[in-house]
Design an enzyme around this catalytic site. Sequence first.
Site, mmCIF file in Angstrom:
data_model
loop_
_atom_site.group_PDB
_atom_site.id
_atom_site.type_symbol
_atom_site.label_atom_id
_atom_site.label_comp_id
_atom_site.label_asym_id
_atom_site.label_seq_id
_atom_site.Cartn_x
_atom_site.Cartn_y
_atom_site.Cartn_z
ATOM 1 N N GLU A 48 -64.906 -23.840 -79.182
ATOM 2 C CA GLU A 48 -64.907 -25.253 -78.814
ATOM 3 C C GLU A 48 -63.571 -25.841 -79.234
ATOM 4 O OE1 GLU A 48 -68.339 -26.975 -80.723
ATOM 5 O OE2 GLU A 48 -69.585 -25.328 -79.999
ATOM 6 N N ASP A 59 -67.982 -37.760 -86.376
ATOM 7 C CA ASP A 59 -67.395 -36.736 -87.236
ATOM 8 C C ASP A 59 -67.231 -37.174 -88.683
ATOM 9 O OD1 ASP A 59 -66.778 -34.357 -85.579
ATOM 10 O OD2 ASP A 59 -65.732 -35.851 -84.363
#
Lengths: 261, 393
Positions: A48, A59
């Site tokens: 990814e 995140d």
Amino acid sequence: MMKNRINQLFQDKKENILSVYFTAGYPQVNDTVQIIKTLEKNGVDLIEIGMPFSDPVADGPVIQNSSTVALKNGMSIKQLFEQLKSIRQTVNIPLILMGYLNPVIQFGLEAFCKKCQEVGIDGLILPDLPVSVYQEEYKELFEQYGLHNILLITPQTSDARIQEIDEASGGFIYMVSSSSTTGAKDKVSDFHEDYFNRVNQLKLNNPRLIGFGISNQETFENACKYASGAIIGSAFVKALEQDKTLEEKISAFVNRIVKPV
Amino acid sequence: MKYQVNKKGYYGEFGGAFIPEMMHPNIEELQQKYMEIIGSYNFRQDFIHLLKHYVGRPSPLYPAQRLSEKYGTNIYLKREDLNHTGSHKINNTIGQILLAKALGKKRIIAETGAGQHGVATATVCALMGMKCIVYMGTLDVQRQAPNVKKMKMLGAEVVPAISGNQTLKDATNEAMRDWINNPVDTHYIIGSVVGPHPFPDMVTQFQAVVSEEIKMQLDEHIGREFPTRVIACVGGGSNAAGAFYHFLENEEVELIGVEAAGKGIDTQETAATLTLGKVGVLHSAKSMLMQTDDGQIIEPYSISAGLDYPGIGPLHSHLFKTGRAKYLWATDEEVFEAALELTQLEGIIPALESAHALAALKKIKMKPDDVTVVNLSGRGDKDMETYLDHFGY
């Protein structure tokens, strides 16, 4: 038309799939291609590639920091496609782009999908693209360019919604281990066994990979008991901080996760 | 009903809920329940009671005599600066804390820039005995020390947001991350008409009391409910949304929002989102945004920390796009001048944010018979240091 590499992977390998995330442009702006090649060489099954964004709300600190550094290094989607131009001459494993919606919208959605197909991207993970909007506004375009949309589920996602997400997903489902931002420190004992079992009983069309909180061999192996494999992001990005060559950092990291055969 | 949110949470092309799946349970719960809860008899009773006896509403609509004379017209000031905690922010936090209680939440989180929304949130959490965590950019923590201390005294925990440029945008990111990590017992009191649906509409509903009162008070003053125009400053846009709301469908009423131009719209140091921005997605909504060609968000600048935001509520993007409201801008310099003018003509020291609305008086043509309402969204106490530095008193 060529079969999507993600489907091929899940057809060929049913367990212990290791997917690794890194942020493009980190630690150095031109590391992208070497990181991908080295990960493949060390036996990683799926990669990814993170497209850095200034405001990555899903995140945790490690990926936030790598994004900030990558942007300071001058990383952009335009440049990423430039770097990936010839990647398919050497790399065969599936590649996924992961990032937030806004930079993709500014690049131009169709232009983005077209570029993905050109360089050989197999799927996309856009955490702030909800399934309903995807179905209405994006799906047709993604399919036209042979891109799988990988959607997330969490322990709080209802069975009905998981089924809906399964219908809309392609490739695999990203099963978030616990509701959190990336890089959370989950202990093995915290793994939501009930949740994993519940999802497994739903008989979904798509295989699953477990992500968030997978950081070492123990957590990886434990996750693999409940899904086709697992995804490692923050722990890998953190490993890239070390002062060694990319080659050394990456092979040491992958060997810590997967027992040498 | 051209300017109301639709069922999917959009105002025209703007709005929506671009949320990561981790936020879905909280947002879905709000989307399904907010209308019913805030429309219920008990909620209305509690809300009206607190606004009256705790906040001190209705806030006066003051005919500003000397200011009117100076501009040769009729200017009314909606005195949100006289509310408890010093601004319109409390209208929203009262509404949302009652909503959080109705949803059975135990823990409140909020973001703040200048600290006004943080203080208003900490205040209602003290009032209701709820745990309160306020995210504030590290830079703002340093710049707004008195408000930080106020929040602490009110029992809130102030968490410095260390990511990005460490201001309001980053505090909002941190609050959203907190919510992702606490999917069950926590309510996020967003401070403006931004964020995923239903926040823009919900916060607008809570702030709409401002224009509801303006209508009634104008009727008392001049025998009609509608002014010629309403002027309000716009950052995220909550005080403007509240001041515009009950006039949206009456197109005779001119609506003017005033953005913060900072050091000028032709400089890098500005926060004039509608003037300079492009459509994009930030903080889970599609709206106008200040961003680079690559879609990275630009850090805005304004002397007023409350307008220092790179986005704007989707309602305003829609009003801008449809032309229903006009959006002007004012520079830091113009704002200081307008603040001093009000102070010395009327004896009212406005917040720097509100002084943007006042600065627009010089930029528009007003006829002698016009009735102009300026929403004085907050008081200047928090800005005294900035004013004193600037004017050298």
